[in-house]
Design a protein around this motif. Sequence first.
Motif, short mmCIF file in Angstrom:
data_model
loop_
_atom_site.label_atom_id
_atom_site.label_comp_id
_atom_site.label_asym_id
_atom_site.label_seq_id
_atom_site.Cartn_x
_atom_site.Cartn_y
_atom_site.Cartn_z
N GLY A 85 12.60 41.16 38.62
CA GLY A 85 13.61 40.32 39.24
C GLY A 85 13.54 38.93 38.65
N TYR A 86 14.49 38.10 38.98
CA TYR A 86 14.57 36.75 38.43
C TYR A 86 14.63 35.76 39.59
CZ TYR A 86 15.66 39.39 34.27
OH TYR A 86 15.60 40.28 33.24
N PRO A 87 13.60 34.92 39.74
CA PRO A 87 13.59 33.97 40.86
C PRO A 87 14.64 32.87 40.70
CG PRO A 87 11.65 33.65 39.50
CD PRO A 87 12.36 34.88 38.98
N THR A 88 14.97 32.50 39.45
CA THR A 88 15.98 31.47 39.21
C THR A 88 17.10 32.10 38.40
OG1 THR A 88 14.30 29.75 39.20
CG2 THR A 88 16.43 29.19 38.24
N LYS A 89 18.31 32.01 38.90
CA LYS A 89 19.46 32.59 38.21
C LYS A 89 20.36 31.46 37.73
CE LYS A 89 19.54 36.81 40.98
NZ LYS A 89 18.33 36.59 41.71
N PHE A 90 20.84 31.59 36.50
CA PHE A 90 21.76 30.59 35.96
C PHE A 90 23.13 30.73 36.60
CE2 PHE A 90 24.98 29.76 32.59
CZ PHE A 90 24.96 28.39 32.71
N PHE A 91 23.61 31.95 36.68
CA PHE A 91 24.94 32.19 37.21
C PHE A 91 24.87 33.35 38.17
CE2 PHE A 91 29.18 34.20 36.88
CZ PHE A 91 29.93 33.14 37.35
N LEU A 92 25.42 33.17 39.32
CA LEU A 92 25.47 34.25 40.30
C LEU A 92 26.64 35.13 39.91
CD1 LEU A 92 23.86 35.06 42.73
CD2 LEU A 92 25.46 33.84 44.15
N TRP A 93 26.35 36.32 39.42
CA TRP A 93 27.37 37.18 38.79
C TRP A 93 28.59 37.38 39.66
CZ3 TRP A 93 27.42 37.72 33.89
CH2 TRP A 93 26.24 37.64 33.18
N CYS A 94 28.41 37.50 40.92
CA CYS A 94 29.54 37.77 41.80
C CYS A 94 29.96 36.51 42.54
CB CYS A 94 29.18 38.88 42.79
SG CYS A 94 28.71 40.40 41.97
N LEU A 95 29.91 35.39 41.89
CA LEU A 95 30.19 34.12 42.56
C LEU A 95 31.57 34.11 43.21
CD1 LEU A 95 29.28 31.29 43.24
CD2 LEU A 95 30.18 30.55 41.05
N LEU A 96 32.58 34.57 42.50
CA LEU A 96 33.93 34.58 43.09
C LEU A 96 33.99 35.52 44.28
CD1 LEU A 96 36.06 34.55 39.83
CD2 LEU A 96 35.52 32.64 41.34
N TYR A 97 33.27 36.62 44.20
CA TYR A 97 33.24 37.56 45.31
C TYR A 97 32.52 36.94 46.51
CZ TYR A 97 32.52 41.88 47.87
OH TYR A 97 32.50 42.85 48.84
N PHE A 98 31.45 36.17 46.23
CA PHE A 98 30.69 35.54 47.30
C PHE A 98 31.51 34.48 48.02
CE2 PHE A 98 26.84 36.92 44.91
CZ PHE A 98 26.35 37.73 45.91
N LEU A 99 32.42 33.87 47.33
CA LEU A 99 33.21 32.81 47.95
C LEU A 99 34.13 33.37 49.04
CD1 LEU A 99 34.09 30.62 44.87
CD2 LEU A 99 32.35 30.22 46.61
N GLN A 100 34.25 34.68 49.12
CA GLN A 100 35.07 35.30 50.16
C GLN A 100 34.31 35.43 51.47
OE1 GLN A 100 36.39 39.01 48.61
NE2 GLN A 100 37.53 38.08 46.94
N ILE A 101 33.06 35.03 51.51
CA ILE A 101 32.24 35.16 52.73
C ILE A 101 32.83 34.30 53.83
CG2 ILE A 101 29.97 34.73 53.73
CD1 ILE A 101 28.77 35.39 51.04
#
Length: 101
Positions: A85-101
């Motif tokens: 796994g990666y503790p620090t991520k540069f880009f959240l792959w589903c960022l646009l999807y997450f914005l629908q929360i």
Amino acid sequence: MAHPSYNDVQQIRYELKAAGYEHWLHNNLFTWQWWILLVATILPWIIWGYLVKKKDRLHVFAFAMFIGIVSSILDVIGADILLWGYPTKFFLWCLLYFLQI
């Protein structure tokens, strides 16, 4: 013990998605590690543009894209089955999807 239903699994995945977004937003974005990942993402392309001869760029780029696609697929598989796994991520792959929360 009853097995979880599909709806139970989807609810847990939704909660995990929300927690992952909050973690990325408050603990990863714009940290010094994030800036290093940004530089490490852009700098190789600049170096590549200067080092590769113009006539060879298409062949080198095609080979690099093939290797990149295979590496990305294997990385997603390995991370998905929790081998790493990666503790620090540069880009959240589903960022646009997450914005629908």
